[in-house]
Design a protein around this motif. Structure first.
Motif, short mmCIF file in Angstrom:
data_model
loop_
_atom_site.label_atom_id
_atom_site.label_comp_id
_atom_site.label_asym_id
_atom_site.label_seq_id
_atom_site.Cartn_x
_atom_site.Cartn_y
_atom_site.Cartn_z
N THR A 16 0.98 -0.93 -0.01
CA THR A 16 0.28 -0.10 -0.34
C THR A 16 1.27 1.32 -0.28
O THR A 16 0.42 2.35 -0.29
CB THR A 16 -1.03 -0.32 1.76
N MET A 33 2.29 1.46 -3.29
CA MET A 33 1.40 2.63 -4.45
C MET A 33 1.69 3.67 -4.58
O MET A 33 1.41 4.07 -5.94
CB MET A 33 0.28 1.57 -4.50
N LYS A 34 1.64 4.34 -3.72
CA LYS A 34 1.47 5.98 -3.43
C LYS A 34 2.60 6.58 -3.29
O LYS A 34 2.80 7.71 -3.58
CB LYS A 34 1.15 6.40 -1.94
N TYR A 78 6.29 4.46 -8.63
CA TYR A 78 5.35 3.24 -8.84
C TYR A 78 4.53 3.95 -9.34
O TYR A 78 4.44 3.17 -10.94
CB TYR A 78 4.43 2.42 -7.85
N LYS A 79 3.97 4.96 -9.36
CA LYS A 79 2.39 5.18 -9.78
C LYS A 79 3.20 6.03 -11.96
O LYS A 79 2.17 5.71 -12.71
CB LYS A 79 1.89 6.67 -9.45
N HIS A 119 2.48 -7.65 -12.98
CA HIS A 119 2.94 -7.42 -11.60
C HIS A 119 2.69 -9.17 -11.02
O HIS A 119 2.38 -10.03 -11.86
CB HIS A 119 2.47 -6.83 -10.52
N TYR A 122 -1.68 -5.16 -5.43
CA TYR A 122 -1.62 -5.04 -6.47
C TYR A 122 -2.81 -5.45 -8.32
O TYR A 122 -2.64 -4.65 -8.95
CB TYR A 122 -0.02 -5.60 -7.35
N LYS A 162 -5.86 -4.08 -8.87
CA LYS A 162 -5.43 -2.95 -9.39
C LYS A 162 -5.05 -2.92 -11.44
O LYS A 162 -4.79 -2.78 -12.51
CB LYS A 162 -4.64 -1.99 -8.88
#
Length: 394
Positions: A148, A151-152, A156-157, A164, A342, A345
């Protein structure tokens, strides 16, 4: 010599180097989100390979890049880094040097395999197109889960929608084999914390007390209705309580009892409904017996859903690399993994790497103080992931 044969040759050639790497990591485990020395060691290993495109993510994690001969697809390969608060009982030269901390879930193996994969892919980078991202992720074992936090991160974004891939050791699978399952593979996981409050006193005068131990007993038994009578038989669910503390004595009724447990399922709608039902049930029982139950169920990991098409492709690639007899189909597994975030998403494939060997006595399960692996799995784990990555970039 083809690319697959080159990968196999390099995996075999470098395997012994990475046995030493694995043993170093195993002997120096660090707990979730405290992987400072682990991260520093991994970065040193990447730099020694020649990989210098490295960014720090989620505090102690690393996101590195290998660029192929020209632009193309991107794929992310992930390994987790953290260890567990377990006292190791193995009598081996590489046993944990950090008291009460152990790599009992194989994250040392995951990191080592990915480092071997990185070395192979970097050496062969002129033989494929596209970009391979290497994610060394902290905090898989502890909520909210390192995934988590990763992903912020801007780094990564910036990847957008990419496939993945992750692997996890499995001692019940013999070394030399791997297992795949498309669709729902691993369960969601929510932690349950209950505080049952009553009125303590002398055990000889129970009429003057509100016994939280008795209330807790009713709660534990009744809560099993959540699975046996409230869930559809078609919906896999697990409700388990693993910790109860009632700090009284043989003649002392305590003021409160704490209970800890876990709830797991593959159905996200039922997951939400079940937590609501459990909360109502336990509070009503406590209230009806004159006490109170305070409920805390922080939202945990979702279920892990492997992309069907990607997983089928990778399973076939594994058959081509290892042989069809060495690739098995897996049943759903009620364990939980933050790799699941992951897969909610993006396309994901999370598979199991066999590390067991009955002939060598390597049979202990995950999260046990005697867990270990047949280190022949490192050559397979590193080489196979390299092959899966380049195949996926085609």
């Amino acid at each position: 010599m083809g690319l697959k044969e080159n990968i196999k040759q390099l995996a075999k050639e470098y395997a012994n180097d990475y046995v030493a790497v694995r043993r170093y990591l195993h002997s120096r485990p660090e707990l979730s989100f405290k992987e400072y020395k682990t991260g520093a060691f991994v970065k040193t290993q990447l730099l020694a390979i020649g990989i210098d495109a490295i960014e720090t993510v989620a505090g102690t994690g690393l996101l590195a890049s290998i660029e192929g001969k020209k632009n193309g697809k991107t794929i992310l390969l992930r390994a987790d880094m953290d260890a567990l608060p377990i006292h190791e009982k193995n009598k081996v030269s590489y046993a944990s040097q950090n008291e009460g901390v152990m790599h009992a879930c194989g994250h040392d193996v995951h990191m080592t395999s990915l480092l071997l994969t990185a070395r192979i892919l970097f050496e062969l980078r002129t033989e494929f197109s596209g970009t391979i991202k290497l994610l060394f992720q902290p905090g898989e074992e502890l909520m909210p889960g390192g995934a988590t936090l990763v992903m912020k991160e801007p780094a990564y974004k910036a990847l957008g929608e990419v496939a993945h891939v992750g692997q996890h050791v499995m001692p019940s699978l013999p070394v030399g084999t791997v297992g795949f399952r498309g669709g729902q593979f691993m369960a969601s996981m929510d932690e349950i914390y209950l505080t049952v409050k009553g009125k303590g006193g002398h055990a000889a005068v129970p009429e003057e007390c509100i016994d939280p131990i008795l209330i807790a007993s009713h709660i534990i038994v009744a809560a099993q209705q959540l699975v046996s009578r409230m869930a559809s038989p078609k919906t896999a669910s697990v409700l388990s309580f693993g910790k109860i503390i009632g700090d009284g004595a043989n003649n002392v009724i305590p003021d409160e009892v704490t209970i800890e447990g876990t709830f797991r399922t593959f159905d996200e709608n039922w997951r939400t409904e079940a937590i609501e039902k459990l909360t109502k049930l336990v509070t009503a029982i406590a209230d009806g017996m004159g006490g109170e139950c305070i409920v805390a169920i922080p939202k945990g990991y979702p279920h892990l859903r492997n992309d069907m098409a990607l997983t089928e492709t990778m399973k076939n690639s594994a058959k081509g690399y290892l042989g069809a007899s060495q690739v098995v189909d897996l049943a759903p597994w009620m364990a939980a993994e933050d790799f699941a975030f992951y897969t909610q998403k993006s396309q994901g494939c999370f598979y199991l790497l066999g590390v067991g060997n009955e002939n060598k006595g390597i049979t202990s399960g995950l999260h046990t103080p005697t867990f270990d692996i047949d280190e022949a799995a490192l050559e397979i784990g590193g080489g196979l992931m390299a092959w899966l990555a380049v195949e996926a970039l085609l």
